[in-house]
Motif scaffolding. Sequence first.
Motif, PDB file in Angstrom:
ATOM      1  N   GLU A   1       0.823  -1.199   0.000  1.00 42.58           N
ATOM      2  CA  GLU A   1       0.000   0.000   0.000  1.00 42.58           C
ATOM      3  C   GLU A   1       0.863   1.258   0.000  1.00 42.58           C
ATOM      4  OE1 GLU A   1      -2.742  -0.036   3.204  1.00 42.58           O
ATOM      5  OE2 GLU A   1      -3.659  -1.956   2.647  1.00 42.58           O
ATOM      6  N   GLU A   2       0.198   2.373  -0.283  1.00 40.72           N
ATOM      7  CA  GLU A   2       0.890   3.658  -0.284  1.00 40.72           C
ATOM      8  C   GLU A   2       1.373   3.986   1.134  1.00 40.72           C
ATOM      9  OE1 GLU A   2       0.073   8.294  -1.665  1.00 40.72           O
ATOM     10  OE2 GLU A   2      -1.536   6.795  -1.684  1.00 40.72           O
ATOM     11  N   ARG A   3       2.570   4.534   1.229  1.00 42.24           N
ATOM     12  CA  ARG A   3       3.217   4.865   2.498  1.00 42.24           C
ATOM     13  C   ARG A   3       3.458   3.629   3.361  1.00 42.24           C
ATOM     14  NH1 ARG A   3       0.100  10.407   4.463  1.00 42.24           N
ATOM     15  NH2 ARG A   3       0.586  11.661   2.592  1.00 42.24           N
ATOM     16  N   ALA A   4       3.669   2.515   2.707  1.00 38.49           N
ATOM     17  CA  ALA A   4       3.953   1.285   3.459  1.00 38.49           C
ATOM     18  C   ALA A   4       5.328   1.331   4.110  1.00 38.49           C
ATOM     19  CB  ALA A   4       3.859   0.074   2.536  1.00 38.49           C
ATOM     20  N   VAL A   5       6.154   2.302   3.693  1.00 40.84           N
ATOM     21  CA  VAL A   5       7.483   2.416   4.288  1.00 40.84           C
ATOM     22  C   VAL A   5       7.387   2.726   5.780  1.00 40.84           C
ATOM     23  CG1 VAL A   5       7.650   4.852   3.660  1.00 40.84           C
ATOM     24  CG2 VAL A   5       9.728   3.541   4.095  1.00 40.84           C
ATOM     25  N   TYR A   6       6.356   3.496   6.169  1.00 46.68           N
ATOM     26  CA  TYR A   6       6.175   3.783   7.587  1.00 46.68           C
ATOM     27  C   TYR A   6       5.809   2.521   8.364  1.00 46.68           C
ATOM     28  CZ  TYR A   6       6.065   8.572   5.857  1.00 46.68           C
ATOM     29  OH  TYR A   6       6.380   9.756   5.241  1.00 46.68           O
ATOM     30  N   SER A   7       5.012   1.679   7.744  1.00 43.48           N
ATOM     31  CA  SER A   7       4.704   0.393   8.369  1.00 43.48           C
ATOM     32  C   SER A   7       5.951  -0.458   8.506  1.00 43.48           C
ATOM     33  CB  SER A   7       3.647  -0.352   7.546  1.00 43.48           C
ATOM     34  OG  SER A   7       2.437   0.390   7.481  1.00 43.48           O
ATOM     35  N   GLY A   8       6.836  -0.396   7.500  1.00 46.27           N
ATOM     36  CA  GLY A   8       8.083  -1.145   7.588  1.00 46.27           C
ATOM     37  C   GLY A   8       8.969  -0.660   8.720  1.00 46.27           C
ATOM     38  N   VAL A   9       9.038   0.662   8.903  1.00 48.34           N
ATOM     39  CA  VAL A   9       9.830   1.216  10.009  1.00 48.34           C
ATOM     40  C   VAL A   9       9.262   0.776  11.345  1.00 48.34           C
ATOM     41  CG1 VAL A   9      10.536   3.357  11.151  1.00 48.34           C
ATOM     42  CG2 VAL A   9      10.636   3.181   8.658  1.00 48.34           C
ATOM     43  N   LEU A  10       7.921   0.801  11.459  1.00 47.06           N
ATOM     44  CA  LEU A  10       7.297   0.389  12.715  1.00 47.06           C
ATOM     45  C   LEU A  10       7.556  -1.086  13.003  1.00 47.06           C
ATOM     46  CD1 LEU A  10       3.907   1.462  14.107  1.00 47.06           C
ATOM     47  CD2 LEU A  10       4.363  -0.963  13.940  1.00 47.06           C
ATOM     48  N   VAL A  11       7.394  -1.929  12.004  1.00 49.00           N
ATOM     49  CA  VAL A  11       7.611  -3.372  12.203  1.00 49.00           C
ATOM     50  C   VAL A  11       9.065  -3.647  12.558  1.00 49.00           C
ATOM     51  CG1 VAL A  11       7.603  -5.608  11.043  1.00 49.00           C
ATOM     52  CG2 VAL A  11       5.686  -4.036  10.734  1.00 49.00           C
ATOM     53  N   PHE A  12       9.992  -2.986  11.869  1.00 50.45           N
ATOM     54  CA  PHE A  12      11.414  -3.190  12.160  1.00 50.45           C
ATOM     55  C   PHE A  12      11.756  -2.758  13.580  1.00 50.45           C
ATOM     56  CE2 PHE A  12      15.695  -1.340  12.302  1.00 50.45           C
ATOM     57  CZ  PHE A  12      16.449  -2.471  12.023  1.00 50.45           C
ATOM     58  N   ALA A  13      11.266  -1.581  13.992  1.00 46.73           N
ATOM     59  CA  ALA A  13      11.551  -1.097  15.345  1.00 46.73           C
ATOM     60  C   ALA A  13      10.926  -1.999  16.393  1.00 46.73           C
ATOM     61  CB  ALA A  13      11.039   0.337  15.501  1.00 46.73           C
ATOM     62  N   LEU A  14       9.719  -2.462  16.134  1.00 47.44           N
ATOM     63  CA  LEU A  14       9.039  -3.329  17.097  1.00 47.44           C
ATOM     64  C   LEU A  14       9.775  -4.656  17.260  1.00 47.44           C
ATOM     65  CD1 LEU A  14       6.569  -3.848  18.911  1.00 47.44           C
ATOM     66  CD2 LEU A  14       5.372  -4.696  16.886  1.00 47.44           C
ATOM     67  N   LEU A  15      10.137  -5.278  16.140  1.00 45.82           N
ATOM     68  CA  LEU A  15      10.825  -6.568  16.212  1.00 45.82           C
ATOM     69  C   LEU A  15      12.222  -6.417  16.808  1.00 45.82           C
ATOM     70  CD1 LEU A  15       9.801  -8.157  12.795  1.00 45.82           C
ATOM     71  CD2 LEU A  15       8.838  -8.583  15.059  1.00 45.82           C
ATOM     72  N   LEU A  16      12.918  -5.330  16.487  1.00 48.89           N
ATOM     73  CA  LEU A  16      14.254  -5.119  17.046  1.00 48.89           C
ATOM     74  C   LEU A  16      14.199  -4.933  18.560  1.00 48.89           C
ATOM     75  CD1 LEU A  16      17.282  -4.637  16.650  1.00 48.89           C
ATOM     76  CD2 LEU A  16      16.753  -2.208  16.264  1.00 48.89           C
ATOM     77  N   THR A  17      13.226  -4.163  19.024  1.00 49.72           N
ATOM     78  CA  THR A  17      13.101  -3.935  20.468  1.00 49.72           C
ATOM     79  C   THR A  17      12.757  -5.228  21.193  1.00 49.72           C
ATOM     80  OG1 THR A  17      12.330  -1.686  20.012  1.00 49.72           O
ATOM     81  CG2 THR A  17      11.965  -2.542  22.221  1.00 49.72           C
ATOM     82  N   PHE A  18      11.826  -6.000  20.647  1.00 47.49           N
ATOM     83  CA  PHE A  18      11.473  -7.278  21.274  1.00 47.49           C
ATOM     84  C   PHE A  18      12.649  -8.243  21.247  1.00 47.49           C
ATOM     85  CE2 PHE A  18       6.994  -6.126  21.167  1.00 47.49           C
ATOM     86  CZ  PHE A  18       6.517  -6.774  22.292  1.00 47.49           C
ATOM     87  N   LEU A  19      13.400  -8.243  20.155  1.00 47.84           N
ATOM     88  CA  LEU A  19      14.544  -9.154  20.056  1.00 47.84           C
ATOM     89  C   LEU A  19      15.597  -8.820  21.105  1.00 47.84           C
ATOM     90  CD1 LEU A  19      16.057 -11.402  18.562  1.00 47.84           C
ATOM     91  CD2 LEU A  19      16.958  -9.646  17.019  1.00 47.84           C
ATOM     92  N   LEU A  20      15.899  -7.542  21.268  1.00 47.47           N
ATOM     93  CA  LEU A  20      16.884  -7.144  22.273  1.00 47.47           C
ATOM     94  C   LEU A  20      16.390  -7.440  23.679  1.00 47.47           C
ATOM     95  CD1 LEU A  20      18.114  -3.733  20.803  1.00 47.47           C
ATOM     96  CD2 LEU A  20      19.342  -5.907  20.836  1.00 47.47           C
TER      97      LEU A  20
END
Length: 222
Positions: free
Chosen positions: A68-87
């Motif tokens: 979808e349009e502006r899906a890059v923001y969703s990608g940033v959110l998913v990356f930050a969420l998974l990185l925080t949970f992983l750490l």
Amino acid sequence: MRRLPLLSTVVAALSGGLALYLLFFQIPGLAGLRSYLLQSAASLAALALIVGIIHLLTVHLDKLIAGEERAVYSGVLVFALLLTFLLAFAFGPNFSYSYGSDATDRIEPANWLFQYVQTPIEISLMALLSISLLYAAGRLLRRRVNTFSVVFLISVVIALLGSSLVATGGFAGLSDAVATVSQWVARVPAVAGARGIILGVALGTIATGLRIIMGSDRPYGG
């Protein structure tokens, strides 16, 4: 299944009424029951938060997959969420490692993310909020000039000056006066308004809880 809403109403009414009664009256042998009910409610709230996070993750993953349009923001959110949970799960919130000979040369990944990612974002948001308040005050004066709009504009200007460089070292005498007034506005009228809002929320919560206990409102169905 038709009796499930009625059963939910009975359980909610009994649990809420018992917790409210034990809040004011001590019954021998039931001293720990109120704490158990409160802890159970906190556990359910934590579980609901986890479900909400999972739902948020799936929604943004669907946006990424659909392109979808502006899906890059969703990608940033998913990356930050998974990185925080992983750490957090891999190392724990208090994990740190040393990168130098000095004892102070240590990095805590969880705190590093909070200090260098979360905090700058919140500071930027507060800066935008300050500009938005000043703009809103100007528009309010253009549309309707009264005592409340003037007081609102003066309060915004004083708060901005009190937290700016002018108030911390620009002009010796003026900075002290502006800082004093800004601190008074932040400690007295602002705190009074915030406490009034909190009291209103508390009264609304009590009223909603009583309606649920009495069965007038049934947010769980029925």
